[in-house]
Scaffold this active site. Structure first.
Site, PDB file in Angstrom:
ATOM      1  CE1 TYR A  17      -3.429   9.461  -2.930  1.00  0.00           C
ATOM      2  CE2 TYR A  17      -3.704   9.372  -0.553  1.00  0.00           C
ATOM      3  CZ  TYR A  17      -2.939   9.136  -1.674  1.00  0.00           C
ATOM      4  OH  TYR A  17      -1.693   8.574  -1.537  1.00  0.00           O
ATOM      5  CB  CYS A  44       3.339   5.026  -0.170  1.00  0.00           C
ATOM      6  SG  CYS A  44       4.686   6.178  -0.251  1.00  0.00           S
ATOM      7  CG  HIS A  45      -0.491   3.610  -1.050  1.00  0.00           C
ATOM      8  ND1 HIS A  45       0.318   4.277  -1.919  1.00  0.00           N
ATOM      9  CD2 HIS A  45      -1.366   4.520  -0.600  1.00  0.00           C
ATOM     10  CE1 HIS A  45      -0.056   5.546  -2.000  1.00  0.00           C
ATOM     11  NE2 HIS A  45      -1.070   5.719  -1.209  1.00  0.00           N
ATOM     12  N   GLY A  46       1.686   0.201   1.612  1.00  0.00           N
ATOM     13  CA  GLY A  46       1.837  -1.123   2.214  1.00  0.00           C
ATOM     14  C   GLY A  46       2.092  -2.292   1.279  1.00  0.00           C
ATOM     15  N   PRO A  95      -1.311  -3.336  -2.759  1.00  0.00           N
ATOM     16  CG  PRO A  95      -1.458  -1.010  -2.546  1.00  0.00           C
ATOM     17  CD  PRO A  95      -1.014  -2.241  -1.827  1.00  0.00           C
TER      18      PRO A  95
END
Lengths: 687, 138
Positions: free
Chosen positions: A295, B102-104, B117
Site C-alpha cells: 500500500y 483519504c488521500h488529501g 493525487p
C-alpha cells in the site's frame, strides 16, 4: 512423491488397497522415509506451521460459513450473532481473524528464509514460483475475507482496492463493474466475494500440494546451501523432521493463542465495528497490516496507473528472483555482502509497512518514495550486481562437514527471535485514527483489564441503570437481549430477574390474526427496544445525526497509541482504548470552551471528541441517577459504571475468553515442553 | 458477472426537488449506489470557479462546461474521489469545494481537481432540468 516406494504394509487389507492405489506408499515415501538435510534449523519449520494454519483457516472458516449471512443488510449483524450466540462462536471468529494475520506472519518468515538461504536457486525455481502464486492467492483470499464482516473498513477497503483496477487503460471501468456486480460496492459485491473467499483456500490447498511435490522432487535446501551427497548428510523425515516441526508448531501456537485469547482486536481496526455506510468515509483508510508495504508503494507513486503497476510488480518481481540473482553460492551464510543487504531489505520492508499506516503527507511521502526505490533496487540492481562482483566465502564440501564445523554452536533461540521479529513486523501496524488536536483520554484502572480481568458485577448493574435511565432515551442497544442479563460473565442477574426486567418494557409484535401490530410486555428473548423507529427518525430528532448504537461502542472507538507505545501494548495486553475514550468523553464536556475556540450552533464543546464539537449535550450530571448500593452518585462514577456496562455489551464472553485462554496456555506450555524433550531424545543419536 | 436485471432497474433515473436547498447549501442524494452532491453555489463560489485559468488545471475543463447554462448556481457532481473512490467532504479544503479525507485530494467549487493525487475532476452525472426547481438524474 519421489519415485516408487519400497513400502509394503503388513495388514492384508492394506496390502489389497496398496496393490490398487499405492497411497500408503506415497505417504510413506513423502512423509516418513523422505530424506531431509540434517542441518535444517527452526526457520525450516515454518512450512509445517503454514500447512497447519491453512488447515485451521479452512476448518474454522467452514464452520463460520454455516452461521454467516452474506447480505449487505445482515452480514454485520450475523457476525455479531456468531460472536454472541453461537457456541464458542467468539473462539471461532478470533481464531479465523487472528489466524489470517498469523498465516501472513508465518508466510513472510517463510519467504524471507527462502530469500536468505537462496532457496529459489536452481533446481528449485518452479518450487519458488509456486510459492509466489500461493502468496498471491493468499492476498486475494485475505482481502475478500476482510470484506465479509461488512464494517466500515471492510466496505471502504473493498472500494479502494477494487478501484485500483479502474487504472487499467480502456477496460478498467468494465473490470470494476464486473467485480462489483453493480454500480458501486454493494450486496452483489459481498455475495461474490463470499463465494470466492470460500473457493480460493481450496485452490491454495491445491497449489500447496504442487509446492510440496516440487519440494520433494528437488529436495530441501538447507542453511549451508550444499546438496546432500551421502546418506550421512540426511535424516529420515519421520521422526526427525516431524518432531522438530511439532515443537516449532507448538511454539507458534503459543504466539497465536496470545492473540486469540488476549489481544483479539490488536491487529484489527476499531472502525470495522461500525457497520458499513456508503455515505461516510472513515477519516483514514488503512488496509490490514500484511498489505501495508505494498500500500505504501502504491501511494508513493504520484501517478495512479503507475502506482498500481508499481504495487503489483513489487510482488511479481519475486517470480524473476531465480534469474535476477545468478550467484552460484546459495546461502547468504557464505555471502558476506548479500547477508548485509538482506537485512537492509528486511528493514526497508518493515519501514514501508510503517509508512503504509501513516497519512500520506509531508515527510511520509518523501520517505515512501525513497524506500520504494530501495525495494526495487534490491532486486534489480543489488542482487544482479552482487552475483557478479561478490567474492563468497568457501562453502563446506558436505552437510556433515558443515555440522562438524558448527558443533558446539547453540541453536538460535527461535522463541526470542520470533518475538523480536514479531514486534518489528507489528511495528508496521498502527491504527491511525484522526486525533489531531485532541487530548488523549487519560488512562483508567478497569476491572476487566489484563489476563485475569473480570467485570465488576456491581458496576455492570449500576451501568445498566444509567443506560436505562439516561442513555436509552436516544441510544439503542440492538445486539443485547434481556436474556443476556442472566448470562454467566454478565451483570449476574437470575433468569427470573431478567424476565421481570424485560416485562417492564413494551415490545411491538405482530401482525396478529386480524393483521394488526400490537404491543405486549417484553420477554427475555426480546432485544432492548430502540428509542426511535428507524435511523431517519433518530437523525431527525437529534439535529441531523443519528445517535450511534451503543452495543459495540467501546470496541468501535479508539485512539492512536503511537510508536513505541503500541509495541509495549502487545506485551502488557493493553486493550482498553475504547473504554478509556468513552469514559473520558462522558466527562469531557466543558461549558466554556477554551480561549479562541468556538463550536458551531447546536453542538457542544468536548475535550476528547475529535474536532471537539459534539452534537450530544452533556448527558450526565451529579445525583441524576440514584444508586441503591451506596456508591457515589457523581458523573465520574456514572461514567465509569456505564463504560464497564458497555464493555460487557461489546464483548459479553470476555470472561470466558480469558478463562479458556489461561487453560490453553497451561496446556500449550506443557505440550511444547514435552515436544522439546522428545525432540532432544530423538535427535540425540543424530548429532 | 455483470449487473443483474434488478440492479439495472434500480439504477433508473431519479427526480430531485431543488426548492428546499438554500444558497450556500448542498444535498447528497444516492443514485446507483453513488452519492451525488447537488450544491447551490453562492455568487462568490461561481466567480471563483470562473476566475481560474483553465489551462493551468490538472484536468482542464471550464466551469461553464460543468453546469447547465441558465442554472449556473447548481453544481451536480458524483461525490466519489477519482483517486480511489472515497467520498469527499463538501465545503472543506482550500478551494471552497470538496476535500477527500483519504488521500488529501482537493476539489474546487466546480468539482475540479486542484491539488492531491486524484487524476481527474469529479464527474458530472447525466442530468436535465425538468423545471427550474427540479432535476432528473440519469
Amino acid at each position: 512423491m519421489s519415485g516408487p516406494s519400497e513400502f509394503k504394509p503388513n495388514n492384508p487389507a492394506l496390502q489389497w488397497i496398496e496393490r490398487r492405489l499405492p497411497i500408503l506408499g506415497l505417504m510413506h515415501s513423502s512423509f516418513v522415509a523422505y530424506p531431509t538435510p540434517r542441518n535444517l534449523n527452526y526457520w525450516y519449520t515454518f512450512g509445517a506451521i503454514l500447512s497447519m494454519m491453512l488447515g485451521v483457516q479452512i476448518l474454522t472458516g467452514v464452520i463460520l460459513a454455516m452461521h454467516y449471512t452474506p447480505h449487505a443488510d445482515l452480514a454485520f449483524k450475523s457476525v455479531e450473532l456468531i460472536v454472541r450466540d453461537v457456541n464458542y462462536g467468539w473462539l471461532l471468529r478470533n481464531m479465523h481473524a487472528c489466524g489470517a494475520s498469523m498465516f501472513f506472519f508465518a508466510v513472510y518468515i517463510h519467504m524471507l528464509r527462502g530469500l536468505y538461504y537462496g532457496s529459489y536457486k536452481e533446481p528449485r525455481e518452479v518450487l519458488w514460483i509456486l510459492g509466489v502464486i500461493i502468496y498471491l492467492l493468499m492476498m486475494a483470499t485475505g482481502f475478500m475475507g476482510y470484506v465479509l464482516p461488512w464494517g466500515q473498513m471492510s466496505f471502504w477497503g473493498a472500494t479502494v482496492i477494487t478501484n485500483l483496477f479502474s487504472a487499467v487503460p480502456y477496460v478498467g471501468e468494465s473490470i470494476v463493474t464486473l467485480l462489483w456486480g453493480g454500480y458501486s460496492v454493494g450486496n452483489p459485491t459481498l455475495n461474490r466475494f463470499f463465494s470466492l473467499h470460500y473457493l480460493l483456500p481450496f485452490l491454495i490447498a491445491g497449489v500447496v500440494v504442487l509446492h510440496v511435490w516440487a519440494l520433494h522432487v528437488a529436495g530441501q535446501n538447507n542453511p549451508d546451501g550444499v546438496e546432500p551427497k551421502t546418506p550421512k548428510d540426511t535424516v529420515a523425515f519421520t521422526p526427525y523432521a516431524t518432531i522438530k516441526d511439532m515443537f516449532g508448531v507448538s511454539c507458534f501456537l503459543l504466539f497465536y493463542a496470545w492473540f486469540i485469547f488476549y489481544m483479539p482486536n490488536y491487529l484489527g481496526d476499531a472502525d470495522n465495528y461500525i457497520p458499513a455506510n456508503p455515505g461516510v468515509t472513515p477519516p483514514h483508510i488503512v488496509p490490514e497490516w500484511y498489505y501495508l508495504p505494498f500500500y505504501a508503494i502504491l501511494r508513493s507513486i504520484p501517478n495512479k496507473l503507475a502506482g498500481v503497476i508499481g504495487m503489483f510488480s513489487a510482488i511479481i518481481i519475486l517470480c524473476f528472483l531465480p534469474w535476477l540473482d545468478s550467484a552460484r553460492t546459495r546461502s547468504s551464510k557464505y555471502r558476506p555482502l548479500a547477508k548485509q543487504f538482506f537485512w537492509i531489505f528486511v528493514v526497508v520492508c518493515v519501514l514501508l509497512g510503517y509508512l503504509g499506516a501513516q497519512p500520506p503527507e509531508g515527510i511520509y511521502v518523501v520517505a515512501g518514495r525513497v524506500l520504494t526505490v530501495c525495494y526495487f533496487a534490491y532486486f534489480l540492481i543489488v542482487l544482479p550486481l552482487l552475483s557478479r562482483i561478490e567474492k563468497p566465502r568457501p562453502v563446506p564440501n558436505s552437510i556433515s562437514e558443515a555440522i562438524l564445523a558448527n558443533s558446539g554452536k547453540a541453536v538460535a533461540s527461535v522463541a526470542v527471535t520470533l518475538v523480536a521479529a514479531g514486534a518489528l513486523l507489528l511495528g508496521s501496524l498502527g491504527d491511525a485514527r484522526a486525533s489531531e488536536g485532541t487530548d488523549k483520554p487519560p488512562g483508567n484502572k478497569w476491572s476487566f483489564a489484563g489476563p485475569f480481568g473480570k467485570f465488576d458485577r456491581g458496576a455492570l448493574q449500576r451501568g445498566l441503570k444509567v443506560y436505562k435511565e439516561v442513555c436509552s432515551n436516544c441510544h439503542s442497544l440492538n445486539y443485547i437481549a434481556f436474556r443476556n442479563l442472566a448470562d454467566p460473565g454478565g451483570p449476574g442477574y437470575t433468569a427470573a430477574q431478567a424476565a421481570a426486567f424485560a416485562a417492564e418494557y413494551k415490545v411491538k409484535d405482530g401482525p396478529n390474526e386480524q393483521g394488526d401490530m400490537f404491543e405486549r410486555p417484553g420477554r427475555t428473548a426480546d432485544y432492548f427496544p430502540s428509542p426511535f423507529p428507524n435511523e431517519q427518525a433518530a437523525a431527525a430528532a437529534n439535529g441531523g445525526k443519528a445517535p450511534p448504537d451503543l452495543s459495540l461502542i467501546t470496541k468501535a472507538r479508539s485512539y492512536e497509541r503511537g510508536f513505541p507505545q503500541f509495541i509495549f501494548d502487545f506485551f502488557t495486553q493493553f486493550q482498553e482504548q475504547g473504554p478509556n475514550y468513552v469514559d473520558a468523553l462522558l466527562q469531557g464536556f466543558e461549558d466554556n470552551p477554551p480561549e479562541g475556540v468556538t463550536v458551531p450552533e447546536g453542538t457542544y464543546y468536548n475535550k476528547y471528541y475529535p474536532g471537539h464539537a459534539i452534537k450530544m449535550p452533556k448527558p450526565l450530571s451529579d445525583g441524576q441517577v440514584t444508586y441503591d448500593d451506596g456508591s457515589p452518585t457523581t458523573v465520574a462514577q456514572y461514567a465509569k459504571d456505564v463504560t464497564t456496562f458497555l464493555m460487557w455489551t461489546a464483548e459479553p464472553h470476555m470472561e470466558a475468553r480469558k478463562r479458556l485462554g489461561f487453560q490453553v496456555f497451561i496446556f500449550l506450555i506443557i505440550f511444547a515442553g514435552l515436544m522439546y524433550f522428545t525432540k532432544k531424545k530423538v535427535w540425540a543419536d543424530a548429532h | 458477472m455483470n449487473p443483474d436485471a434488478s440492479t439495472i432497474a434500480a439504477g433508473a433515473p431519479i427526480e430531485v426537488d431543488l426548492s428546499p436547498v438554500a444558497e450556500g447549501q448542498d444535498i447528497k442524494v444516492f443514485w446507483r449506489g453513488k452519492p451525488i452532491y447537488i450544491s447551490h453555489r453562492t455568487k462568490k463560489q461561481i466567480d471563483e470557479a470562473r476566475a481560474v485559468n483553465v489551462a493551468s488545471l490538472p484536468d482542464p475543463q471550464s466551469d461553464e462546461a460543468r453546469v447547465k447554462s441558465g442554472h449556473e448556481q447548481w453544481l451536480v457532481v458524483i461525490g466519489i474521489c477519482t483517486h480511489l473512490g472515497c467520498i469527499p467532504i463538501a465545503h472543506e479544503g482550500n478551494y471552497d469545494g470538496f476535500f477527500c479525507p483519504c488521500h488529501g485530494s482537493q476539489y474546487d467549487s466546480s468539482g475540479r481537481i486542484r491539488q492531491g493525487p486524484a487524476p481527474a475532476n469529479l464527474p458530472v452525472p447525466p442530468y436535465t432540468f425538468v423545471s427550474d426547481t427540479k432535476i432528473q438524474i440519469g
